[in-house]
Motif scaffolding. Structure first.
Motif, PDB file in Angstrom:
ATOM      1  N   ALA A 192       2.451  15.955 -35.389  1.00 26.89           N
ATOM      2  CA  ALA A 192       2.840  15.909 -37.178  1.00 26.89           C
ATOM      3  C   ALA A 192       1.711  17.030 -37.493  1.00 26.89           C
ATOM      4  CB  ALA A 192       2.480  14.361 -37.706  1.00 26.89           C
ATOM      5  N   GLN A 193       2.144  17.594 -38.205  1.00 25.16           N
ATOM      6  CA  GLN A 193       1.193  19.353 -39.312  1.00 25.16           C
ATOM      7  C   GLN A 193       1.605  19.156 -40.935  1.00 25.16           C
ATOM      8  OE1 GLN A 193      -1.291  21.428 -37.952  1.00 25.16           O
ATOM      9  NE2 GLN A 193      -1.855  20.916 -39.398  1.00 25.16           N
ATOM     10  N   ARG A 194       0.873  18.027 -41.427  1.00 21.30           N
ATOM     11  CA  ARG A 194       1.131  17.892 -42.789  1.00 21.30           C
ATOM     12  C   ARG A 194       0.126  17.684 -43.539  1.00 21.30           C
ATOM     13  NH1 ARG A 194       5.068  12.677 -43.199  1.00 21.30           N
ATOM     14  NH2 ARG A 194       5.859  13.273 -45.305  1.00 21.30           N
ATOM     15  N   GLU A 195      -0.296  16.589 -44.120  1.00 20.33           N
ATOM     16  CA  GLU A 195      -1.986  16.640 -45.116  1.00 20.33           C
ATOM     17  C   GLU A 195      -2.370  16.961 -43.745  1.00 20.33           C
ATOM     18  OE1 GLU A 195      -2.083  17.246 -48.162  1.00 20.33           O
ATOM     19  OE2 GLU A 195       0.314  16.315 -48.234  1.00 20.33           O
ATOM     20  N   ASN A 196      -2.466  15.955 -43.370  1.00 21.24           N
ATOM     21  CA  ASN A 196      -3.086  15.945 -41.837  1.00 21.24           C
ATOM     22  C   ASN A 196      -2.518  16.715 -40.446  1.00 21.24           C
ATOM     23  OD1 ASN A 196      -5.080  15.303 -43.339  1.00 21.24           O
ATOM     24  ND2 ASN A 196      -4.645  12.218 -42.701  1.00 21.24           N
TER      25      ASN A 196
END
Length: 311
Positions: free
Chosen positions: A23-27
């Motif tokens: 996952a590459q979102r907020e973190n």
């Protein structure tokens, strides 16, 4: 595997582990597999949370895990701390929970019973809030405050939604009138408030070994408990099974804690208003314009409905 991941793994004595970016979102979140065990390695977005806020999030998760709620458990470093640093990022490690999300982007996974599932989610929400109210946080505990000022004050935590650059003057006026009406309603209501997850979207609710589990506590805040329920429901407003989901959620939650439907209606509006402010700073991200349009249209529809109900 990049150098930052290798440096982070060394903090937990996990050299040689397999790492996959998931996952590459907020973190940025990496799945780590080592010696038959799996973990979630989180690279926290610089500037988003203070050290005290991150430590508080992990303290809360650790308490919930000890108390039997199915949530990721923070893993201490070899020196006992929960937070490390790799280059410019602060990092933390959690136990990995196997299971599948119950849905995504406002759509339940196939084969699930909307009412029964939502009832189970409501029961676990209430249990989480019960455990939290019985807990004494450690000294220095701090999380953002997402009550009236944080939601509809002059500078909301997620931004001035009424100043979104894509709004027309009529839409801006609608948001401002809804903001004013909501503020008056909040002053009259006796609302249950405390520590909440604040981001229980379908993607953050998983079925783990036959039980409901919650993940991604990054947005945990002090807020209204009915706001927790509204966050779960909002993305399903246009689904034909929304009424079943709402009924099931209220059944499950009210078995343990107080919940009032009129409060939930207001919280759905407040949750919807927060998203145009959030997306306004992310319009250049992939899919940003389309997500922005959806957020604005949902917030406008709920604003109009709420205002009509108050006239």
């Amino acid at each position: 595997m990049n150098r930052s991941v290798r440096q982070a793994l060394a903090l937990w004595d996990l050299e040689g582990a397999e790492a996959r970016l998931i996952a590459q979102r907020e973190n940025a979140v990496w799945r780590i597999d080592h010696a038959g065990k799996s973990y979630a390695l989180r690279f926290h977005r610089p500037g988003y949370r203070s050290d005290a806020e991150l430590a508080s999030e992990l303290d809360w998760m650790a308490m919930l895990a000890r108390s039997g709620l199915i949530v990721p458990r923070p893993v201490p470093r070899s020196d006992g701390g929960f937070i490390g640093r790799s280059e410019e990022h602060r990092v933390s490690l959690l136990t990995w929970l196997d299971g599948k999300p119950i849905g995504e982007v406002g759509r339940l996974a196939a084969g699930l019973n909307p009412r029964a599932l939502s009832r189970a989610v409501g029961e676990e929400m209430a249990r989480m809030h019960d455990l939290t109210d019985d807990w004494t946080p450690p000294q220095g505990f701090v999380r953002p405050d997402w009550r009236a000022v944080g939601l509809i004050g002059d500078d909301p935590l997620w931004g001035r939604f009424w100043e979104h650059p894509h709004l027309t003057s009529i839409q801006r006026d609608m948001f401002l009138r809804a903001r004013k009406a909501a503020g008056r309603a909040l002053e009259r209501m006796d609302l249950d408030a405390g520590l909440i997850h604040a981001d229980l979207l379908a993607e953050n609710v998983i079925e783990h070994e036959g039980r409901i589990a919650f993940i991604d506590f990054d947005d945990a805040a002090i807020g209204y408990r009915d706001f927790e329920l509204a966050t779960f429901l909002l993305k399903f407003l246009d689904r034909d099974y929304y009424a079943d989901m709402r009924a099931g959620l209220l059944e499950g939650y009210s078995a343990r804690r107080r919940v009032q439907p009129e409060h939930l209606d207001l919280m759905l509006l407040l949750r919807a208003l927060s998203y145009p402010g959030w997306i306004a700073t992310r319009l250049d991200e992939p899919g940003g314009p389309a997500r922005s349009d959806r957020a604005i249209q949902t917030a406008l529809a709920l604003s109009e409905t709420y205002l009509k109900g108050r006239t």
